[in-house]
Design an enzyme around this catalytic site. Structure first.
Site, PDB file in Angstrom:
ATOM      1  CG  HIS A 167     -47.981  41.081  29.881  1.00 29.28           C
ATOM      2  ND1 HIS A 167     -46.910  40.605  30.605  1.00 29.28           N
ATOM      3  CD2 HIS A 167     -47.646  42.343  29.512  1.00 29.28           C
ATOM      4  CE1 HIS A 167     -45.971  41.528  30.669  1.00 29.28           C
ATOM      5  NE2 HIS A 167     -46.388  42.599  30.020  1.00 29.28           N
ATOM      6  CG  ASP A 198     -43.387  44.758  31.709  1.00 21.64           C
ATOM      7  OD1 ASP A 198     -44.514  44.526  31.262  1.00 21.64           O
ATOM      8  OD2 ASP A 198     -42.345  44.599  31.041  1.00 21.64           O
ATOM      9  CD  GLU A 233     -45.888  41.798  26.442  1.00 21.06           C
ATOM     10  OE1 GLU A 233     -45.731  42.816  25.731  1.00 21.06           O
ATOM     11  OE2 GLU A 233     -45.082  41.478  27.348  1.00 21.06           O
ATOM     12  CD  GLU A 234     -42.420  41.130  29.236  1.00 18.61           C
ATOM     13  OE1 GLU A 234     -41.907  41.527  28.170  1.00 18.61           O
ATOM     14  OE2 GLU A 234     -42.752  41.897  30.151  1.00 18.61           O
ATOM     15  CG  HIS A 254     -38.022  44.203  29.958  1.00 17.49           C
ATOM     16  ND1 HIS A 254     -37.924  44.118  28.582  1.00 17.49           N
ATOM     17  CD2 HIS A 254     -39.351  44.130  30.243  1.00 17.49           C
ATOM     18  CE1 HIS A 254     -39.136  43.996  28.064  1.00 17.49           C
ATOM     19  NE2 HIS A 254     -40.017  44.006  29.062  1.00 17.49           N
TER      20      HIS A 254
END
Length: 464
Positions: free
Chosen positions: A278, A290, A323-324, A424
């Site tokens: 993503h 990420d 996505e998040e 995150h």
């Protein structure tokens, strides 16, 4: 017994013949070549460095998200993919502006926190209230109705550390629905220990939800050392109150784009292997782990395949949007292609950082297993073990695919022992990525995608 041994001996060469028929000697040699190329190339690192440095954090709908879409499109074109295109995806557009926290009593102390995605804001001066601690979400759910009036609910659940990240699911329950359950009990705000294995003083964000008919309350995560501090104070018998100040905004519906590129197959171009990651990230760090790494390594893996030989089936790299905030790009992609999902002969997503791939697992039909074993044999020199459970779930963006069809899903399991130390947070930056480990990931995806595209047997999913 003699008859049985004779039968087994007769089958051995047949098994070898079946295995050999899946791939020609030339194809196996090409697999070895693409492995060497990926392990020697800096392409995946160069792409990751460019994305995280020249674009940076990529919260869906932000200006950097738009830059990331253009960046990916240009990179695919410069790398020489046969087709490059964009597909729109809509999502709830949310912004974080400012956030701060303070322990007020029994003494004034800074509180390191972050708003969870989708959280409403507080008044400009913040809100101050006593804290009530719960060890688990279930304990909060069991609290009497009205017992948290004018209080802040605090769930202090600790995530366990494991190579496959199996502590994430249980911990993330409190992030997804904690504010809903707290509001049902009358709380004016919700606070939780970060979904994290870290001892560093970084708060970990992540998406959260509200529910129609339940009051929306500010929703925040605090750094693990701060959670420990509040726990110590409460256990010592102190009344603890905190001030939470979150300045956020709901901007309504936003639009971003899945960025898609394809190497067109020579024999069956309508069939394709889907790999990707993503493109978006949270706004606190630069999204290196990420999921910049997943973006870069799958782009590079497909490029290296193209540099060695054109595959029989197409290889499609999908960089999913938003996505998040809830898999919105993935939902849009699989909805748009719903009538052609049978064309996906294999799917795998890289979205678990950039540590080494240690295991290879499938979720395929029984007649596809010889192909899987042949792929596993070529992955073995990369120190990747074959996981025979045949129960792979793939990455998060493949969830809508799994729900829609029994497509052949694959997992290239990455070592996630330390992943949730950075997940995150503001600490998700390029320096956390080991270039050699990134190369190993790239090689693994190149081997997998090339062989899945070239196998004589078309891979199919497990029967429902």
């Amino acid at each position: 017994m003699k008859k049985l041994l004779t039968t087994i001996c007769a089958l051995v060469p047949l098994i070898g013949t079946v295995k050999a028929q899946e791939f020609t000697p030339t194809q196996i040699q090409q697999v070895k070549q693409v492995t060497e190329l990926a392990l020697d190339s800096d392409l995946s690192w160069q792409l990751l460095e460019s994305l995280t440095s020249e674009v940076g954090p990529r919260l869906p709908g932000s200006e950097n998200d738009k830059k990331a879409v253009e960046w990916a499109k240009q990179q695919f074109e410069q790398l020489g993919f046969d087709k490059v295109w964009l597909e729109p995806a809509t999502f709830p557009n949310w912004r974080r502006y400012r956030e701060s926290g303070t322990i007020i009593t029994p003494s004034k102390q800074p509180l390191h926190l972050t708003a969870l995605g989708n959280s409403i804001g507080t008044p400009k001066e913040g809100l101050t209230a006593p804290v009530v601690m719960f060890e688990t979400l279930d304990e909060l759910i069991a609290a009497p109705k009205g017992s948290l009036e004018n209080k802040i609910a605090f769930v202090n659940y600790r995530m366990n550390r494991h190579i496959d990240g199996n502590g994430y699911g249980p911990a993330v329950r409190a992030r997804n629905t904690g504010a809903i359950e707290a509001a049902k009990k009358g709380a004016i705000a919700y606070m939780m220990r970060s979904v994290s294995t870290s001892h560093h003083r970084f708060a970990h964000t992540g998406n959260s939800r509200y529910k129609d008919g339940v009051s929306k309350i500010p929703n925040t995560a605090i750094a693990n050392p701060d959670a420990d501090q509040i726990e110590r104070l409460l256990n010592a018998g102190h009344a603890v109150s905190v001030n939470i100040n979150l300045q956020t905004e709901d901007l309504g519906e936003g639009t971003s784009y899945n960025v898609i590129a394809e190497i067109t197959g020579s024999d069956a171009p309508q069939q394709y292997v889907l790999i990707g990651g993503h493109l978006d990230s949270w706004d606190l760090g630069t999204g290196a782990l990420d999921d910049g790494a997943g973006v870069a390594l799958t782009m590079a893996a497909a490029t290296h395949i193209k540099q060695i030989a054109r595959p029989k089936r197409s290889i499609r790299v999908v960089l999913f949007a938003a996505e998040e905030l809830g898999l919105w790009g993935a939902k849009a992609y699989f909805k748009q292609h719903a009538d052609k999902l049978d064309n996906i002969v294999a799917a795998a997503e890289s979205d678990f950082g950039a540590d080494v791939v240690y295991g290879f697992e499938s979720s395929v039909s029984a007649n596809s297993l010889p192909v899987v074993r042949a792929i596993a044999e070529q992955l073995a020199p990369l120190d990747i073990k074959y996981v025979r459970a045949n129960n792979a779930h793939g990455g998060p963006d493949l969830i809508p695919l799994r729900q829609a069809t029994n497509a052949p899903i694959f997992a290239l399991h990455q070592d996630g022992t330390d992943y949730f130390d950075y997940h995150h947070t503001a600490d998700d930056t390029l320096d956390k990525v080991d270039p050699d480990k990134l190369k190993q990931n790239t090689a693994a995806y190149a081997v997998f995608a090339m062989m899945a595209a070239n196998a004589k047997t078309t891979l199919t999913g497990k029967n429902p």
